[in-house]
Design an enzyme around this catalytic site. Structure first.
Site, PDB file in Angstrom:
ATOM      1  N   ARG A  59       0.840  -1.218   0.000  1.00 17.81           N
ATOM      2  CA  ARG A  59       0.000   0.000   0.000  1.00 17.81           C
ATOM      3  C   ARG A  59       0.869   1.261   0.000  1.00 17.81           C
ATOM      4  O   ARG A  59       0.481   2.310  -0.504  1.00 17.81           O
ATOM      5  CB  ARG A  59      -0.958   0.009   1.207  1.00 17.81           C
ATOM      6  CG  ARG A  59      -1.713   1.328   1.334  1.00 17.81           C
ATOM      7  CD  ARG A  59      -2.980   1.241   2.172  1.00 17.81           C
ATOM      8  NE  ARG A  59      -2.834   0.566   3.428  1.00 17.81           N
ATOM      9  CZ  ARG A  59      -2.192   1.070   4.499  1.00 17.81           C
ATOM     10  NH1 ARG A  59      -1.639   2.260   4.458  1.00 17.81           N
ATOM     11  NH2 ARG A  59      -2.120   0.373   5.611  1.00 17.81           N
ATOM     12  N   LYS A 209      -8.505   3.819 -19.428  1.00 23.94           N
ATOM     13  CA  LYS A 209      -8.831   4.223 -20.802  1.00 23.94           C
ATOM     14  C   LYS A 209      -7.629   4.059 -21.736  1.00 23.94           C
ATOM     15  O   LYS A 209      -7.085   2.982 -21.834  1.00 23.94           O
ATOM     16  CB  LYS A 209      -9.344   5.663 -20.788  1.00 23.94           C
ATOM     17  CG  LYS A 209     -10.288   5.977 -19.638  1.00 23.94           C
ATOM     18  CD  LYS A 209     -11.556   5.149 -19.694  1.00 23.94           C
ATOM     19  CE  LYS A 209     -12.506   5.608 -18.603  1.00 23.94           C
ATOM     20  NZ  LYS A 209     -13.195   4.539 -17.929  1.00 23.94           N
TER      21      LYS A 209
HETATM   22  N1  LCS Z   1     -11.885  10.979 -15.744  1.00 21.84           N
HETATM   23  C1  LCS Z   1     -12.470  10.820 -16.941  1.00 21.84           C
HETATM   24  C2  LCS Z   1     -12.306  11.878 -17.982  1.00 21.84           C
HETATM   25  C3  LCS Z   1     -13.225   9.681 -17.201  1.00 21.84           C
HETATM   26  O1  LCS Z   1     -13.789   9.561 -18.407  1.00 21.84           O
HETATM   27  C4  LCS Z   1     -13.377   8.706 -16.197  1.00 21.84           C
HETATM   28  C5  LCS Z   1     -14.183   7.480 -16.406  1.00 21.84           C
HETATM   29  C6  LCS Z   1     -12.751   8.910 -14.951  1.00 21.84           C
HETATM   30  C7  LCS Z   1     -12.006  10.063 -14.768  1.00 21.84           C
HETATM   31  C8  LCS Z   1     -12.855   7.906 -13.847  1.00 21.84           C
HETATM   32  O2  LCS Z   1     -12.082   6.799 -14.165  1.00 21.84           O
HETATM   33  P1  LCS Z   1     -12.344   5.308 -13.581  1.00 21.84           P
HETATM   34  O3  LCS Z   1     -12.532   5.464 -12.112  1.00 21.84           O
HETATM   35  O4  LCS Z   1     -13.561   4.778 -14.247  1.00 21.84           O
HETATM   36  O5  LCS Z   1     -11.100   4.575 -13.938  1.00 21.84           O
HETATM   37  N2  LCS Z   1     -15.029   7.545 -17.516  1.00 21.84           N
HETATM   38  C9  LCS Z   1     -15.894   6.660 -17.894  1.00 21.84           C
HETATM   39  C10 LCS Z   1     -16.765   6.859 -18.984  1.00 21.84           C
HETATM   40  O6  LCS Z   1     -16.868   7.907 -19.638  1.00 21.84           O
HETATM   41  N3  LCS Z   1     -17.469   5.745 -19.178  1.00 21.84           N
HETATM   42  O7  LCS Z   1     -17.226   4.826 -18.217  1.00 21.84           O
HETATM   43  C11 LCS Z   1     -16.181   5.319 -17.332  1.00 21.84           C
END
Ligand code: LCS
Length: 415
Positions: A59, A209
């Protein structure tokens, strides 16, 4: 490879964060261990006191995770990265590290739904106030400042409207007000945009992503510019516990090796898909920073190295109704539903940035939690459809959309 031999981004994608590993391993081994043995009681105490460098407990830090953190810090021209359990854990780490009761935040209206909700409800509960403004309009950004403004938080391009905010100009405004600028660079990746080089203080990503790129990991990262900030953030992350694990770090690090290639193909495909959609009679409006019709086309050209893989569009269709009964004012939601149900190659799923093309409906999916009023303020119409254009052969993507849009056209009289 020594850093001074890595001049080009493509080379950095392959080599950054790679170091000297046991047995001459070429890639970082997966140190799937929760804890690390001390050589002696004295050694353990010295590690905890920070008098010696080494690993204590996963952690707190893990070699596989650290290799990924170093890689992304290098790609983003930052000092250090902090690997988080998800993009939202990264967003939370930033807020929990920098904000306290009585502080004020200026945030883009067009941000990922849960980021809006985290600031608007959870951080609010802890005494932090947020002004959501259209950060593509610098007048609105300037006017939002208060004596207690601590941070400016932007997504550019914004999710899902793809509105572009001027990173350099907002950094100047933030710094003139003794505040910090944080940029969520998820939609671009460091292959297409370098916020720290443009003046931002902190960059974050959902690693889920484009950086990972293969739709098989949830992860996040924060990249900071100096050691002092790194220490503050590391303490928060250590004490709140939202760290990424070694296996996911390994997968993301592997994905990064092809980041440059993938982003190139995402961009090449997306502009062709955007141009196809713009000409199609069933489509009312297309938002893509690479199209001349995009309101911030020139700014995108100036601060981005490419237009990215994300497109949003509205279908013709006028007044219609959402499944929850609320009226849709712009674009046809039923037309959008028919489109989403008719695609065969494109997958009907949230998330983005993977090698496969995904399609989804922000108002009922990714931005549902924001509520209709906040969505309207952010320019997210009820009929908006979002595409994450993958790296398939573009003819297949367009062919799939074409056959699905044909069904929409045929059914047009129904709406
Ligand atoms: N920032 C952006 C610009 C995002 O598009 C997302 C997730 C996050 C932060 C958060 O990331 P995660 O915790 O999911 O890794 N965006 C998503 C979307 O547009 N569709 O599903 C998840």
């Amino acid at each position: 490879m020594k850093n001074n031999q890595m001049t080009d981004f493509e080379t950095k994608c392959v080599h950054s964060g790679m170091g000297e590993f046991e047995y001459g391993a070429v890639v970082p081994p997966i140190y799937q261990t929760s804890t690390f043995k001390f050589e002696s009681a004295k050694h353990g105490a010295a590690l905890f006191a920070g008098e010696e460098k080494g690993y204590i407990y996963t952690r707190m830090l893990n070699p596989t995770v650290e290799a990924l953190e170093n890689s992304i810090a290098e790609l983003e021209s930052g000092y250090k990265g902090l690997g988080c359990a998800s993009g939202m854990a990264a967003v939370h780490t930033v807020f929990a590290s920098l904000l306290q009761a009585g502080d004020h935040v200026v945030c883009s209206t067009a941000v990922y739904g849960p980021t809006n909700t985290l600031l608007g409800t959870i951080m609010k509960k802890f005494g932090v106030e947020t002004s959501f403004v259209d950060t593509s309009n610098l007048e609105e950004v300037r006017n939002a400042v208060r004596p207690n403004t601590k941070i400016y938080y932007i997504e550019t391009p914004g999710n899902p409207t793809l509105s572009i905010s001027d990173i350099s100009a907002i950094a100047e405004i933030a710094h003139a007000n003794n505040s910090l600028l944080i940029v969520d660079n998820t939609f671009m990746s460091p292959a297409l945009q370098k916020p720290i080089e443009l003046g931002a203080d902190i960059v974050l990503h959902s690693l889920t992503k484009f950086l990972n790129g293969h739709a098989d990991v949830i992860g996040g990262i924060v990249v900071v510019k100096d050691e002092a900030m790194y220490k503050v953030f590391r303490k928060t992350l250590n004490q709140t516990g939202g760290v990424i694990d070694p296996f996911n770090s390994f997968l993301v690090h592997r994905g990064i090796k092809t980041l440059s290639l993938r982003m190139q193909r995402h961009c090449e495909n997306a502009i062709k898909v955007a141009e196809f959609l713009e000409k199609h009679p069933a489509v009312n409006k297309v938002f893509y920073p690479g199209l001349k019709s995009h309101p911030q086309y020139e700014l995108a050209k100036k601060q981005q190295l490419g237009s990215g893989g994300m497109i949003t569009f509205e279908l013709e269709g006028g007044e219609s109704t959402l499944p929850n009964g609320s009226p849709s004012t712009v674009g046809g939601f039923e037309a959008g539903q028919l489109l989403m149900n008719s695609v065969k190659l494109c997958q009907l799923a949230v998330s983005l940035g993977g090698v496969e093309t995904l399609i989804q409906h922000p108002a009922s999916m990714t931005h549902y939690t924001m509520g209709r009023q906040a969505r309207e303020a952010a320019g997210i119409s009820e009929g908006l459809i979002r595409l994450s254009v993958g790296i398939e052969n573009v003819k297949d993507i367009i062919g799939d959309l074409e056959q699905a849009l044909e069904k929409v056209n045929q059914a047009a009289n129904v709406f």
